[in-house]
Write an enzyme that holds these catalytic residues in place. Structure first.
Site, PDB file in Angstrom:
ATOM      1  N   HIS A   2       0.884  12.047   8.114  1.00 36.50           N
ATOM      2  CA  HIS A   2       1.340  13.416   7.857  1.00 36.50           C
ATOM      3  C   HIS A   2       2.507  13.770   8.796  1.00 36.50           C
ATOM      4  O   HIS A   2       3.495  14.365   8.367  1.00 36.50           O
ATOM      5  CB  HIS A   2       0.220  14.428   8.139  1.00 36.50           C
ATOM      6  CG  HIS A   2      -0.984  14.319   7.264  1.00 36.50           C
ATOM      7  ND1 HIS A   2      -2.258  14.207   7.755  1.00 36.50           N
ATOM      8  CD2 HIS A   2      -1.117  14.323   5.912  1.00 36.50           C
ATOM      9  CE1 HIS A   2      -3.121  14.158   6.765  1.00 36.50           C
ATOM     10  NE2 HIS A   2      -2.463  14.213   5.633  1.00 36.50           N
TER      11      HIS A   2
ATOM     12  N   SER B 118      -6.772  10.769   6.033  1.00 36.91           N
ATOM     13  CA  SER B 118      -7.685  11.566   6.866  1.00 36.91           C
ATOM     14  C   SER B 118      -9.118  11.074   6.671  1.00 36.91           C
ATOM     15  O   SER B 118      -9.895  11.010   7.624  1.00 36.91           O
ATOM     16  CB  SER B 118      -7.613  13.044   6.488  1.00 36.91           C
ATOM     17  OG  SER B 118      -6.335  13.544   6.742  1.00 36.91           O
TER      18      SER B 118
END
Ligand code: ADP
Length: 164
Positions: free
Chosen positions: A17, A129
């Site tokens: 990210h 994640s």
């Protein structure tokens, strides 16, 4: 002023990210990273915690702002006069899902919200994640996946969960 929004769960933010955030921040005057409050998912970190983590992780990028939203991205974007969403693409598996969301957003917003995709830097193409959480919950090493302060927070979370 050219602005864009990078929406996502960021539960927790990873180097993947952060790579997209850094590259997108160089393309726009302002990038708003916005944490989706998704009631359908049970997150590891609350929205407030994720916002705090993202603020810390992007503190050296002056044109990056961190916010959160609930509900449809197109409504949030319209309220904030945002017309470009940034999303990251890892593998072909992301593509189908992301294409569907991008086209839906374009249609629902009457062409007011377009999406641009940044392909992942190769070293982060494996990162998600959910895999970070899976590794961490078994006590594995996530130092190559997330910043050091995030690593500490994740291990603290799992220690608290285990003690309950
Ligand atoms: P969501 O739950 O909305 O998919 P995520 O926080 O998992 O939110 O991801 C937000 C965006 O970041 C998505 O576009 C996703 O494809 C992208 N992304 C996630 N991990 C990576 C990575 N390692 N490299 C590039 N983009 C990524």
């Amino acid at each position: 002023m050219k602005k864009a929004v990078y929406p996502g769960s960021f539960d927790p933010v990873t180097f993947g990210h952060l790579d997209i955030i850094k590259r997108a921040s160089e393309m726009f005057d302002e990038l708003i990273v916005s944490v989706l409050n998704n009631k359908a998912k049970t997150p590891l970190f609350s929205v407030e915690e994720r916002v705090k983590i993202l603020k810390e992780a992007t503190k050296d990028l002056p044109n990056v702002k961190v916010d959160s939203f609930s509900g449809l991205l197109i409504n949030y974007a319209a309220e904030h006069d945002l017309h470009i969403a940034v999303r990251g693409l890892r593998a072909i598996t992301d593509f189908e899902y992301e294409l569907q969301i991008a086209q839906t957003n374009k249609k629902l917003s009457h062409e007011e919200l377009d999406t641009i995709f940044l392909t992942t830097s190769l070293e982060y193409s494996y990162l998600s994640s959910s895999s970070v959480k899976e590794i961490a919950c078994f006590g594995g090493d996530i130092s190559q996946c997330v910043p050091e302060f995030v690593e500490k927070l994740i291990h603290e979370k799992y220690a608290n969960i285990d003690n309950k």
